[in-house]
Design an enzyme around this catalytic site. Sequence first.
Site, PDB file in Angstrom:
ATOM      1  N   GLY A  46      13.098  58.946 -42.836  1.00 57.69           N
ATOM      2  CA  GLY A  46      14.427  58.530 -43.757  1.00 57.69           C
ATOM      3  C   GLY A  46      14.788  59.303 -44.397  1.00 57.69           C
ATOM      4  O   GLY A  46      13.593  60.298 -45.608  1.00 57.69           O
ATOM      5  N   GLN A  51      17.714  61.916 -52.203  1.00 57.10           N
ATOM      6  CA  GLN A  51      16.558  62.819 -52.199  1.00 57.10           C
ATOM      7  C   GLN A  51      17.878  64.770 -52.335  1.00 57.10           C
ATOM      8  O   GLN A  51      16.871  65.639 -52.571  1.00 57.10           O
ATOM      9  CB  GLN A  51      16.143  63.111 -51.107  1.00 57.10           C
ATOM     10  N   CYS A  94       7.068  60.769 -48.773  1.00 59.84           N
ATOM     11  CA  CYS A  94       8.002  61.094 -49.105  1.00 59.84           C
ATOM     12  C   CYS A  94       8.453  62.414 -49.666  1.00 59.84           C
ATOM     13  O   CYS A  94       7.762  63.531 -49.597  1.00 59.84           O
ATOM     14  CB  CYS A  94       8.604  60.559 -51.214  1.00 59.84           C
ATOM     15  N   LEU A  95       9.593  63.665 -48.657  1.00 65.09           N
ATOM     16  CA  LEU A  95       9.827  64.569 -48.628  1.00 65.09           C
ATOM     17  C   LEU A  95      10.038  65.212 -50.070  1.00 65.09           C
ATOM     18  O   LEU A  95      10.148  66.134 -50.719  1.00 65.09           O
ATOM     19  CB  LEU A  95      11.448  63.745 -48.103  1.00 65.09           C
ATOM     20  N   HIS A 136      12.033  51.352 -49.317  1.00 64.33           N
ATOM     21  CA  HIS A 136      10.908  53.082 -49.944  1.00 64.33           C
ATOM     22  C   HIS A 136      12.555  53.555 -49.867  1.00 64.33           C
ATOM     23  O   HIS A 136      12.945  53.896 -51.110  1.00 64.33           O
ATOM     24  CB  HIS A 136      10.361  53.855 -49.311  1.00 64.33           C
ATOM     25  N   GLU A 137      12.990  53.777 -48.835  1.00 61.91           N
ATOM     26  CA  GLU A 137      14.345  54.291 -49.686  1.00 61.91           C
ATOM     27  C   GLU A 137      15.626  53.497 -49.886  1.00 61.91           C
ATOM     28  O   GLU A 137      16.367  54.562 -51.300  1.00 61.91           O
ATOM     29  CB  GLU A 137      15.688  54.604 -47.878  1.00 61.91           C
ATOM     30  N   HIS A 140      14.441  54.505 -53.117  1.00 66.16           N
ATOM     31  CA  HIS A 140      15.460  55.175 -54.065  1.00 66.16           C
ATOM     32  C   HIS A 140      16.626  55.288 -54.936  1.00 66.16           C
ATOM     33  O   HIS A 140      16.877  55.828 -55.285  1.00 66.16           O
ATOM     34  CB  HIS A 140      15.273  56.661 -53.102  1.00 66.16           C
TER      35      HIS A 140
HETATM   36 NI    NI Z   1      11.296  58.668 -50.061  1.00 66.24          NI
END
Ligand code: NI
Length: 181
Positions: A46, A51, A94-95, A136-137, A140
């Site tokens: 995701g 991000q 998380c990226l 999660h997204e 963000h």
């Molecule tokens: Ni993340």
Amino acid sequence: MAILPIIRLPDPRLRLVSEPVARIDGEILQLLDDMLETMYEAPGVGLAAIQVAVAKRVIVADTARGDEPKTPLVFVNPEIVWASEELNVYQEGCLSVPEYYEDVERPARVRVRFLDREARTQEIEADGLLATVLQHEIDHLEGGLFIDHLSRLKRERVVKKFTKAARERSAAAQVQDRVEA
Ligand code: NI
């Protein structure tokens, strides 16, 4: 399509609240495609627009595993309209917080309302990994990170570690600038 640079903790932009998308135009469609390409390349399951330093309420996801066919999903202005009482625990990463994983407990199922590429309102009811990824997204988009769900001690430890790493990277970049000057 293009692979976009992913910003990392402690970049303050990760704490911004993203703006709703007013109109799905060519720029947004391009962003969706670039985000999918960036997510697949990372690889991740995701990605939220913030991000890649774009403060718009846009997320992409694909929870297909390994050799399963790709199932790219895009969500514009997503909102959780229902969440189950039942909870589920997944080990999240998380990226923007690379190579750090911790268990996070969240509702096991959610219903999410969003706009698709054609600006049609859609709803999806998700469970399993996708339910966690969507939550999660969507966090963000509010400036949230999965580490906010951890104990203060754990969170402070990871923020400190990434702050130190960022300082070291920028010091190394300065040395390189001098050499290349
Ligand atoms: Ni993340």
